[in-house]
Design a protein around this motif. Structure first.
Motif, mmCIF file in Angstrom:
data_model
loop_
_atom_site.group_PDB
_atom_site.id
_atom_site.type_symbol
_atom_site.label_atom_id
_atom_site.label_comp_id
_atom_site.label_asym_id
_atom_site.label_seq_id
_atom_site.Cartn_x
_atom_site.Cartn_y
_atom_site.Cartn_z
ATOM 1 N N ASP A 91 32.180 41.580 66.650
ATOM 2 C CA ASP A 91 32.735 42.744 67.199
ATOM 3 C C ASP A 91 33.914 43.338 66.737
ATOM 4 N N ASP A 92 34.618 44.388 66.938
ATOM 5 C CA ASP A 92 35.959 44.675 66.353
ATOM 6 C C ASP A 92 37.020 43.561 66.419
ATOM 7 N N HIS A 93 37.047 42.702 67.226
ATOM 8 C CA HIS A 93 37.978 41.705 67.129
ATOM 9 C C HIS A 93 37.770 40.745 65.978
ATOM 10 N N GLY A 94 36.457 40.354 65.843
ATOM 11 C CA GLY A 94 35.972 39.523 64.859
ATOM 12 C C GLY A 94 36.296 40.191 63.342
ATOM 13 N N LYS A 95 35.938 41.194 63.418
ATOM 14 C CA LYS A 95 36.102 41.880 61.898
ATOM 15 C C LYS A 95 37.439 42.001 61.868
ATOM 16 N N ARG A 96 38.195 42.221 62.606
ATOM 17 C CA ARG A 96 39.715 42.380 62.425
ATOM 18 C C ARG A 96 40.165 40.848 61.849
ATOM 19 N N LEU A 97 39.624 39.671 62.415
ATOM 20 C CA LEU A 97 40.105 38.286 62.136
ATOM 21 C C LEU A 97 39.867 38.229 60.535
ATOM 22 N N VAL A 98 38.494 38.452 60.272
ATOM 23 C CA VAL A 98 37.994 38.425 58.828
ATOM 24 C C VAL A 98 38.845 39.134 58.008
ATOM 25 N N ASP A 99 38.954 40.395 58.233
ATOM 26 C CA ASP A 99 39.740 41.005 57.368
ATOM 27 C C ASP A 99 41.019 40.460 56.927
ATOM 28 N N CYS A 100 41.880 40.002 58.182
ATOM 29 C CA CYS A 100 43.080 39.501 57.850
ATOM 30 C C CYS A 100 43.015 38.107 57.037
ATOM 31 N N LEU A 102 40.741 37.397 54.802
ATOM 32 C CA LEU A 102 40.418 37.748 53.315
ATOM 33 C C LEU A 102 41.720 38.430 52.808
ATOM 34 N N LYS A 103 42.549 39.197 53.379
ATOM 35 C CA LYS A 103 43.833 39.669 52.776
ATOM 36 C C LYS A 103 44.588 38.635 52.577
ATOM 37 N N MET A 104 44.827 37.621 53.531
ATOM 38 C CA MET A 104 45.873 36.187 53.098
ATOM 39 C C MET A 104 45.173 35.671 51.892
ATOM 40 N N GLU A 105 43.964 35.302 51.750
ATOM 41 C CA GLU A 105 43.375 34.683 50.791
ATOM 42 C C GLU A 105 43.548 35.228 49.546
ATOM 43 N N SER A 106 43.217 36.446 49.410
ATOM 44 C CA SER A 106 43.422 37.316 48.475
ATOM 45 C C SER A 106 44.721 37.463 47.867
ATOM 46 N N ARG A 108 47.169 35.005 47.908
ATOM 47 C CA ARG A 108 47.468 33.743 47.445
ATOM 48 C C ARG A 108 47.295 33.741 45.832
ATOM 49 N N GLY A 109 46.448 34.610 45.271
ATOM 50 C CA GLY A 109 46.432 34.842 43.808
ATOM 51 C C GLY A 109 45.343 33.841 42.955
ATOM 52 N N HIS A 110 44.498 32.961 43.790
ATOM 53 C CA HIS A 110 43.847 31.734 43.227
ATOM 54 C C HIS A 110 42.480 32.051 43.441
ATOM 55 N N TYR A 111 41.999 33.319 43.925
ATOM 56 C CA TYR A 111 40.637 33.282 44.438
ATOM 57 C C TYR A 111 39.763 33.946 43.167
ATOM 58 N N SER A 112 40.407 34.320 42.189
ATOM 59 C CA SER A 112 39.389 34.671 41.072
ATOM 60 C C SER A 112 39.013 33.402 40.133
ATOM 61 N N PRO A 113 37.415 33.263 40.037
ATOM 62 C CA PRO A 113 37.105 32.181 39.170
ATOM 63 C C PRO A 113 37.551 31.824 37.952
ATOM 64 N N THR A 114 37.750 30.597 37.209
ATOM 65 C CA THR A 114 38.126 30.430 35.925
ATOM 66 C C THR A 114 36.889 30.613 35.003
ATOM 67 N N SER A 115 36.990 30.665 33.925
ATOM 68 C CA SER A 115 35.806 31.048 32.851
ATOM 69 C C SER A 115 34.820 29.905 33.259
ATOM 70 N N SER A 116 35.479 28.601 33.217
ATOM 71 C CA SER A 116 34.495 27.559 33.390
ATOM 72 C C SER A 116 33.583 27.708 34.676
ATOM 73 N N SER A 117 34.361 28.146 35.777
ATOM 74 C CA SER A 117 33.380 28.192 36.944
ATOM 75 C C SER A 117 32.608 29.128 37.047
ATOM 76 N N LYS A 118 32.728 30.481 36.262
ATOM 77 C CA LYS A 118 31.903 31.341 36.203
ATOM 78 C C LYS A 118 30.659 31.010 35.466
ATOM 79 N N LYS A 119 30.600 30.127 34.488
ATOM 80 C CA LYS A 119 29.667 29.734 33.922
ATOM 81 C C LYS A 119 28.878 28.772 34.650
ATOM 82 N N ASN A 120 29.346 28.197 35.580
ATOM 83 C CA ASN A 120 28.627 27.254 36.553
ATOM 84 C C ASN A 120 28.070 27.837 37.757
ATOM 85 N N ASP A 121 28.481 29.005 38.033
ATOM 86 C CA ASP A 121 28.016 29.575 39.264
ATOM 87 C C ASP A 121 26.916 30.451 38.942
#
Length: 273
Positions: A91-100, A102-106, A108-121
């Motif tokens: 519902d709209d409330h749940g979507k707002r929580l998820v959006d929030c 995602l914005k907080m996690e992004s 933090r600047g650590h969400y981009s995978p490293t080159s080594s993790s890209k190879k393993n994923d």
């Protein structure tokens, strides 16, 4: 809106309703009811029609004017796809929580995978496709428009340009397309309603399935399905209305050592056709 979109797509191909249903697993009266708005197609029928026209179900339903399917726009992993569906069901409330979150996690600047993790994923570098056996392809609803059981296995492919564009794959049975395509090769196929002369495609004609090059004699307008192997004579198409293009062959794929399907020697479309 569904009836209007069905009429639009059919008329773009220049078919009347009776001509169109020859290419779909539907009878005339059922399809006519869809176009008139008397009935609405099931999700399975919508998927078959969308595959035939190579458009999204959302376009047929009138939800969007964008004809491209999600798989043509963005390749996602199985987990990402599940999460998208879960998000849409919130519902709209749940979507707002998820959006929030995602914005907080992004932020933090650590969400981009490293080159080594890209190879393993591997899940982010592969796409899953249905692999049909050409020898058994008479069982395919999308091929011949009957209602027999569809037989296929699932294969994982590295997402190179051709694999990313493919809608399904077919295992070749025989040597009629050597040296380009060998017996037991797996070819990547893009579902399209027609291809240009000199291109290699998957076709159905007179209840048979062919992987051949489309040839048209410019002087006589005669149509042939040509094998690359000189030991096979061209297949004349005496009834062009009965010839159906299932898809365009994009390239070749083969099994990996770990039993996942891995694209190898996948040429550009211009190299194959």
């Amino acid at each position: 809106m569904i009836s209007e979109r069905l009429q639009l797509l059919r008329k773009e191909l220049g078919y009347n309703k009776r001509e169109l249903v020859k290419h779909l697993p539907l009878n005339y009266s059922t399809y006519a009811n869809y176009e008139s708005g008397i009935r609405e197609p099931s999700s399975e029928v919508l998927q078959n029609i969308a595959n035939y026209y190579n458009v999204s179900i959302d376009f047929i339903m009138g939800i969007t004017d964008n004809r491209k399917r999600v798989d043509d726009i963005l390749k996602v992993t199985d987990t990402e796809y599940d999460n998208i569906n879960r998000y849409r069901n919130l519902d709209d409330h749940g979507k707002r929580l998820v959006d929030c979150i995602l914005k907080m996690e992004s932020g933090r600047g650590h969400y981009s995978p490293t080159s080594s993790s890209k190879k393993n994923d591997k899940s982010k570098s592969r796409v899953t496709l249905q692999v049909y056996s050409q020898a058994m392809s008479a069982n395919l609803v999308n091929y011949l428009g009957d209602h027999r059981e569809i037989e296929y296995v699932m294969g994982r492919f590295i997402v190179v340009p051709n694999a990313a564009k493919a809608d399904f794959a077919v295992r070749i049975d025989g040597n009629s397309m050597e040296p380009k395509l060998k017996d037991n090769d797996i070819v990547l196929v893009k579902s399209v309603p027609r291809i240009d002369p000199e291109q290699i495609g998957i076709f159905t004609y007179e209840k048979e399935v062919y992987c051949r090059k489309l040839k048209i004699d410019r002087r006589t307008s005669d149509i042939y399905l040509e094998a690359l192997n000189g030991e096979y004579a061209p297949k004349p198409i005496d009834q062009p209305a009965n010839l159906r293009t299932v898809g365009l062959v994009l390239g070749v794929a083969k099994e990996d050592e770990d039993n996942t399907l891995n694209t190898l020697n996948t040429p550009n479309t211009s190299d194959v056709l």
